[in-house]
Design an enzyme around this catalytic site. Sequence first.
Site, PDB file in Angstrom:
ATOM      1  N   HIS A  18     -57.604 -62.788  35.588  1.00 52.80           N
ATOM      2  CA  HIS A  18     -56.999 -61.765  36.255  1.00 52.80           C
ATOM      3  C   HIS A  18     -57.159 -62.360  37.647  1.00 52.80           C
ATOM      4  O   HIS A  18     -55.669 -62.432  38.581  1.00 52.80           O
ATOM      5  CB  HIS A  18     -57.954 -60.301  36.931  1.00 52.80           C
ATOM      6  CG  HIS A  18     -58.754 -60.028  35.419  1.00 52.80           C
ATOM      7  ND1 HIS A  18     -57.614 -59.161  34.242  1.00 52.80           N
ATOM      8  CD2 HIS A  18     -59.753 -59.601  35.272  1.00 52.80           C
ATOM      9  CE1 HIS A  18     -58.373 -58.771  33.358  1.00 52.80           C
ATOM     10  NE2 HIS A  18     -59.726 -58.620  33.825  1.00 52.80           N
ATOM     11  N   ASP A  76     -57.881 -58.608  26.803  1.00 54.75           N
ATOM     12  CA  ASP A  76     -59.459 -58.433  27.248  1.00 54.75           C
ATOM     13  C   ASP A  76     -59.300 -57.527  26.420  1.00 54.75           C
ATOM     14  O   ASP A  76     -59.857 -57.523  25.527  1.00 54.75           O
ATOM     15  CB  ASP A  76     -58.234 -58.050  28.640  1.00 54.75           C
ATOM     16  CG  ASP A  76     -59.405 -57.836  29.396  1.00 54.75           C
ATOM     17  OD1 ASP A  76     -60.788 -57.592  29.053  1.00 54.75           O
ATOM     18  OD2 ASP A  76     -59.338 -57.620  30.476  1.00 54.75           O
TER      19      ASP A  76
HETATM   20  C1  NGQ Z   1     -65.676 -56.342  31.305  1.00 58.37           C
HETATM   21  N1  NGQ Z   1     -62.964 -55.936  31.543  1.00 58.37           N
HETATM   22  O1  NGQ Z   1     -66.068 -57.144  31.401  1.00 58.37           O
HETATM   23  O2  NGQ Z   1     -65.168 -55.784  30.131  1.00 58.37           O
HETATM   24  C2  NGQ Z   1     -64.136 -56.105  32.054  1.00 58.37           C
HETATM   25  C3  NGQ Z   1     -64.733 -54.534  32.613  1.00 58.37           C
HETATM   26  C4  NGQ Z   1     -66.358 -55.443  35.190  1.00 58.37           C
HETATM   27  C5  NGQ Z   1     -62.271 -56.031  32.671  1.00 58.37           C
HETATM   28  N2  NGQ Z   1     -62.335 -56.553  33.785  1.00 58.37           N
HETATM   29  C6  NGQ Z   1     -66.158 -55.084  33.407  1.00 58.37           C
HETATM   30  N3  NGQ Z   1     -60.912 -55.848  32.208  1.00 58.37           N
HETATM   31  O3  NGQ Z   1     -65.641 -56.545  34.761  1.00 58.37           O
HETATM   32  O4  NGQ Z   1     -67.477 -55.675  35.637  1.00 58.37           O
HETATM   33 ZN    ZN Z   2     -62.605 -59.247  30.962  1.00 58.16          ZN
END
Ligand code: NGQ
Ligand code: ZN
Length: 475
Positions: free
Chosen positions: A277, A328
């Site tokens: 990101h 993702d």
């Molecule tokens: C994840 N996903 O780990 O799936 C993360 C969300 C977080 C994205 N960042 C959870 N898109 O970052 O705490």
């Molecule tokens: Zn992720």
Amino acid sequence: MTSALLTGAHFRQALTPEGWKRNLSVQFAADGTISAIAEDANPLGLPVYENPVVPGITDLHSHAFQYAMAGLSEVRRNPVDSFWSWRDIMYFFALTVSPEDMQAIAARLYLSLLKGGYTGIAEFHYVHNDLDGTPYARREELSLAIFEAARATGLELTHLPVFYAHSGFGGLPPTDGQRRFIQDLDGYAAMLEALKAPAAAAGHKLGIAPHSLRAVTSEEMARLMELRADLLPGCPVHIHVAEQIPEVNEALAWNGRRPVEQLYDIAPVDQRWCLIHATHLDDAEVRQIARSGATVGLCPMTEANLGDGIFRATDFLAEGGVFGIGSDSNIATSAAQELQMLEYSQRLRDRQRNVLASPDQPSVAANLWTRAVQGGARAAGRPEQGLAVGGMASFVELTSPEPEAMAPVAPEAALDFHVFAGRGLHVGDVVVRGRKVVSAGHHPLEAQILADYAAAMGRVSERLAARNPGTGTKA
Ligand code: NGQ
Ligand code: ZN
């Protein structure tokens, strides 16, 4: 899935690192890399691709299980929905997936990705424990489910077991909803140890992944670097960073440093690293990442879906930065869609067109595709050359269900049409490391993969309904 190794192929038009070229006879080595290329109209007995061919992209960031929750989080349930309310639904969903389901979902996803322009994946894998939060008898059980999905589909895997220990900056204790993700460092080391032999046997690469600076303390980061040196020297390291403004603000409140600044303070970030990101950067951080050679892992469709913000792509490329793309949350599975969204985000912000072109590659699609090939391979720890000697013999044949629609389009512009004309990417053959895994748009195990996925979705829906009785919604 193993099909015979091809000895080579002849491309009538192919996207190389130097742009589109015609009439290439390409030879493959036994390790699935490109050993020789001749510009020659004579195919010399090689299989001939009349349609344009592009190098396969490595999808550098995926959480496979999230593919199965697509459509579950598009209804407003709070006065203001956000990344954080989406995450609650995602945590809830993560508590319904068994190892069998994980394998079926990942195989279904990987099949889609192979048809979406990808030939490899870096799976950022953090669901480790059983539903009650205790480790499985084989603690690497769910990683092995991912291995099996990669084997069955033929997508080339870099597996990134995630270290996840806390719920916020400064080592906050994990929440109950995170119980399937949590391990201590000894457990994590044991998992890496256990995965080394099966990964080597199957040809998968391993890397490590501190989940984020929210989930890992500085002390733990230092220990992870020691573990890496002991167990997987030089392996890829991936981490989520600076995706959300509240995350930047929490970092500042905690120790006065922005997340990317903090990361470079505590970790030896170099070209083996991939920062996922990196949405919210100040000028110094843009330069710092570019100079370090780390890849930025952009996930434009997920970042749009989650309302993250707009990555500073023009500034980052001007500094010589390297990026790749990831799917993702797997809300989209097409590399064309990801690149389209990346370009459109910049157009909307800057009120310009054809923003992410470069002097040597004025086609936006070709420029972005070529860079995403290189960045994805770098992030996955694979050869970066694309369709050139030393690169991977991994490529995708572009077709059209409506060839007459492309009649006015020059062969060199086929990718522009596929990425921007909004009619999706259509693939013929997909070759991964010299082996044909999709043939004329068809995967040999497709029927079984779809049936297994349907069965898994039935089980998951039952578990969702059982945990949320009478609401009429599943999450
Ligand atoms: C994840 N996903 O780990 O799936 C993360 C969300 C977080 C994205 N960042 C959870 N898109 O970052 O705490
Ligand atoms: Zn992720």
